[in-house]
Enzyme design. Structure first.
Site, PDB file in Angstrom:
ATOM      1  N   THR A 117      35.963  24.473  80.725  1.00 15.88           N
ATOM      2  CA  THR A 117      36.952  23.424  80.460  1.00 15.88           C
ATOM      3  C   THR A 117      37.635  23.611  79.116  1.00 15.88           C
ATOM      4  O   THR A 117      37.020  24.126  78.162  1.00 15.88           O
ATOM      5  CB  THR A 117      36.263  22.044  80.471  1.00 15.88           C
ATOM      6  OG1 THR A 117      37.185  21.058  79.982  1.00 15.88           O
ATOM      7  CG2 THR A 117      35.024  22.011  79.573  1.00 15.88           C
ATOM      8  N   TYR A 141      30.667  16.225  77.304  1.00 16.03           N
ATOM      9  CA  TYR A 141      31.172  17.013  78.436  1.00 16.03           C
ATOM     10  C   TYR A 141      31.506  18.439  77.977  1.00 16.03           C
ATOM     11  O   TYR A 141      31.018  19.424  78.543  1.00 16.03           O
ATOM     12  CB  TYR A 141      32.407  16.328  79.043  1.00 16.03           C
ATOM     13  CG  TYR A 141      33.136  17.185  80.046  1.00 16.03           C
ATOM     14  CD1 TYR A 141      32.507  17.578  81.229  1.00 16.03           C
ATOM     15  CD2 TYR A 141      34.436  17.616  79.815  1.00 16.03           C
ATOM     16  CE1 TYR A 141      33.165  18.384  82.144  1.00 16.03           C
ATOM     17  CE2 TYR A 141      35.101  18.413  80.733  1.00 16.03           C
ATOM     18  CZ  TYR A 141      34.464  18.794  81.888  1.00 16.03           C
ATOM     19  OH  TYR A 141      35.115  19.592  82.792  1.00 16.03           O
TER      20      TYR A 141
END
Ligand code: UDP
Length: 338
Positions: A117, A141
């Site tokens: 990501t 995250y």
């Protein structure tokens, strides 16, 4: 030989199963169906329902199927949730990935493609961010994904496994053939939320912060069509099969749109002027995240086909309408049966 797709019943993973099936690859899907749907998986694929963190199950899968490559989508993806419940993210994204990588190494799997990501960059010191930009995630995250990148780097140095980590920017849109799309009702992503608001599933939507240091005060993101992202995975697979070295690539178009621009586009495409309210900043949101996207074009020959916000929004909206029709139909059927 087969390809193991974890999270193949989810949003991006299900697109991958269709793309691989179209190429007549043998596809095994491992998904616990916590946020995915069995109907989203390509019919030609074999769906195994279970956890990526289940080492015994993984050993059984690798013993039963001749797996050449693992494409690892399964994981948790909501930034604010990761701030509230970090251990869920370290379990699902880091610990489970370790279990999967260990099983893959043990079974002699050759290639591994990992869904990373742009959140690994945190608030990049310059934008666009290229792959050499220092990684400094600002939320659990991003950290949970970065740790898996590090594991892969170390494992690929020590074992005969090559990998590609794809750093996704903001993935949106749906399959142009209408077979799958972002289907989780509780989704929090901007374009999905705006489409749900168009269809009256939400009374209104919120802009999380309009006091950022950006031209219109709202956050800027690089929205990439899911079909182009899938093409990047196919290119990565071809690259690794040809002996390409392990590498990390950004997946984005190299230009961004603000939250306001996205909402205006959803209003334009839908013709619906839905209510939008201001809300405070959301935890863990960097002001601007745009990909420097040259490396993937040069190394993988990636050529995006859908670099157009209007098209991305139109396909997301078409999918949302499709979901609504399906739900209405099933409600009606339920009523009739009652
Ligand atoms: N956002 C928003 N309202 C929403 C959902 C998202 O203002 O209902 C903003 C969010 O704060 C961020 C951008 O839209 O600045 C993209 O957020 P999203 O959750 O889609 O993806 P992320 O960048 O967090 O992965």
């Amino acid at each position: 030989m087969a390809i193991l797709v974890t999270g193949g019943a989810g949003y991006i993973g299900s697109h991958m199963t269709h793309a691989l099936a179209e190429r007549e690859e043998e596809v095994i899907v491992l998904d616990n169906l916590s946020t995915g749907f069995d109907w989203a998986v390509a019919p030609a694929a074999t769906l195994l329902v279970g956890d990526v963190g289940d080492a015994d199950l993984l050993d059984m899968i690798f013993a039963t199927h001749d797996i050449e490559a693992v494409v690892h989508f399964a994981g948790s993806i909501v930034v604010p949730e990761s701030v509230e419940n970090p251990l869920k993210y370290y379990a699902n994204n880091t610990v489970n990935s370790r279990t999967l990588i260990a099983a893959a190494v043990k079974a002699g799997v050759k290639h591994f493609i990992f869904s990373s990501t742009a959140a690994v960059y945190g608030i990049p010191p310059h934008s666009p961010a290229d792959e050499e930009t220092p990684t400094a995630p600002i939320n659990p995250y991003g950290r949970s994904k970065l740790m898996t990148e590090w594991m892969l780097q170390d494992v690929a140095a020590a074992h005969p496994l090559s990998y590609v980590a794809l750093r996704y920017f903001n993935v949106a849109g749906a399959d142009p053939k209408g077979r799958t799309g972002q289907s989780t009702p509780a989704a929090t992503h901007l374009i999905k939320v705006a489409c749900q608001t168009v269809l009256g599933q939400r009374e209104k939507m919120f802009i999380f912060g309009d006091d950022y240091d950006t031209p219109d005060g709202t956050c800027i993101r690089d929205y990439i069509h899911v079909s182009d992202l899938i093409a990047a995975h196919l290119d990565a697979l071809d690259y690794l099969r040809k002996g390409g070295e392990s590498a990390v690539f950004n997946c984005g178009y190299g230009h961004g749109h603000s939250v306001r621009e996205v909402i205006d586009m959803v209003k334009k495409v839908s013709g619906v002027d839905f209510p939008v309210e201001m809300a405070p900043r959301r935890a863990g949101d960097p002001p601007e995240l745009v990909a420097a996207a040259e490396k993937i074009r040069t190394a993988l020959g990636w050529r995006p086909q859908f670099d157009n916000l209007e098209e991305i929004v139109a396909s997301a909206l078409a999918w949302e309408r499709h979901l609504q029709r399906r739900n209405l139909t099933s409600d009606k059927v339920a009523e009739e049966v009652a």
